[in-house]
Design a protein around this motif. Sequence first.
Motif, PDB file in Angstrom:
ATOM      1  N   HIS A  83     -13.248  20.786   1.677  1.00  0.00           N
ATOM      2  CA  HIS A  83     -14.070  21.796   2.509  1.00  0.00           C
ATOM      3  C   HIS A  83     -14.068  23.343   1.995  1.00  0.00           C
ATOM      4  O   HIS A  83     -15.046  24.200   1.820  1.00  0.00           O
ATOM      5  N   SER A  87     -17.506  24.748   1.250  1.00  0.00           N
ATOM      6  CA  SER A  87     -17.953  25.624   2.389  1.00  0.00           C
ATOM      7  C   SER A  87     -18.952  27.108   1.940  1.00  0.00           C
ATOM      8  O   SER A  87     -18.625  27.506   1.073  1.00  0.00           O
ATOM      9  N   THR A  89     -20.874  30.241   3.454  1.00  0.00           N
ATOM     10  CA  THR A  89     -21.317  31.348   4.735  1.00  0.00           C
ATOM     11  C   THR A  89     -22.512  31.949   4.513  1.00  0.00           C
ATOM     12  O   THR A  89     -23.201  32.228   3.410  1.00  0.00           O
ATOM     13  N   ARG A  97     -23.482  31.903  10.156  1.00  0.00           N
ATOM     14  CA  ARG A  97     -22.830  30.351  10.187  1.00  0.00           C
ATOM     15  C   ARG A  97     -22.041  30.075   8.971  1.00  0.00           C
ATOM     16  O   ARG A  97     -22.404  30.829   7.989  1.00  0.00           O
ATOM     17  N   GLN A  98     -21.153  29.230   9.074  1.00  0.00           N
ATOM     18  CA  GLN A  98     -20.234  28.714   7.827  1.00  0.00           C
ATOM     19  C   GLN A  98     -20.143  27.105   8.247  1.00  0.00           C
ATOM     20  O   GLN A  98     -19.913  26.988   9.161  1.00  0.00           O
ATOM     21  N   SER A  99     -20.407  26.677   7.097  1.00  0.00           N
ATOM     22  CA  SER A  99     -19.997  25.122   7.192  1.00  0.00           C
ATOM     23  C   SER A  99     -18.562  25.059   6.685  1.00  0.00           C
ATOM     24  O   SER A  99     -17.962  25.796   6.008  1.00  0.00           O
ATOM     25  N   TRP A 100     -17.751  24.108   7.578  1.00  0.00           N
ATOM     26  CA  TRP A 100     -16.686  24.021   7.490  1.00  0.00           C
ATOM     27  C   TRP A 100     -16.124  22.710   8.119  1.00  0.00           C
ATOM     28  O   TRP A 100     -16.958  21.863   8.196  1.00  0.00           O
ATOM     29  N   THR A 102     -15.235  21.981  11.133  1.00  0.00           N
ATOM     30  CA  THR A 102     -16.500  22.061  12.200  1.00  0.00           C
ATOM     31  C   THR A 102     -17.246  23.295  11.814  1.00  0.00           C
ATOM     32  O   THR A 102     -16.814  24.141  11.306  1.00  0.00           O
ATOM     33  N   ARG A 103     -18.487  23.224  12.169  1.00  0.00           N
ATOM     34  CA  ARG A 103     -19.703  24.057  12.037  1.00  0.00           C
ATOM     35  C   ARG A 103     -19.183  25.463  12.723  1.00  0.00           C
ATOM     36  O   ARG A 103     -19.076  25.066  13.825  1.00  0.00           O
ATOM     37  N   ARG A 104     -19.117  26.444  12.119  1.00  0.00           N
ATOM     38  CA  ARG A 104     -19.017  27.803  12.747  1.00  0.00           C
ATOM     39  C   ARG A 104     -20.174  28.620  12.898  1.00  0.00           C
ATOM     40  O   ARG A 104     -20.940  28.584  11.837  1.00  0.00           O
ATOM     41  N   GLU A 105     -20.495  28.777  14.056  1.00  0.00           N
ATOM     42  CA  GLU A 105     -22.096  29.761  14.144  1.00  0.00           C
ATOM     43  C   GLU A 105     -22.010  30.671  15.506  1.00  0.00           C
ATOM     44  O   GLU A 105     -21.382  30.340  16.432  1.00  0.00           O
TER      45      GLU A 105
END
Length: 159
Positions: A83, A87, A89, A97-100, A102-105
Amino acid sequence: MPAPALARPTPEEHAHLLHQIGPLPLRGRAWPRWIAAIAWLVMALILWRLGAALQLKGTQALPMLVIVSVAVCLGALLWMSAHMWTSITEISQYGIRQSWITRREVSWPEIQSTRFIPLIATKKLVCFVQKGRPVVFQAGTPELQAAFARISLVYRKRL
């Protein structure tokens, strides 16, 4: 006496911020390549040491429970390293938003204040939102790092 409410940036300040950031969406690696590469090198070292430990015989052999525990931890670390490598941003007109794992947004209207944390390994932007826990984003490229610094200046705590 109640605490004063945080003053959010005006629509003009927010529009100026998005203009300063440049053409949107701005996308980049969440983690610098060198950090992700170090994570993979550590994984290779652990695999090499685990392979050497598996070749031990007799009284020097590791108990099966230890081997299984190390293998499970290694699997989790490999998952995190993957990841870190992939990942992304993104800063857009709608938010960050950031793919990780779990999605962070977070959307712009949700942000109450921010804090830019310039660590050696990665630059982070902590977004304090109206409800819930703060959301942390990583910036692995100079463009994202500069954008995070600008966002932090505009969305700093103002009383």
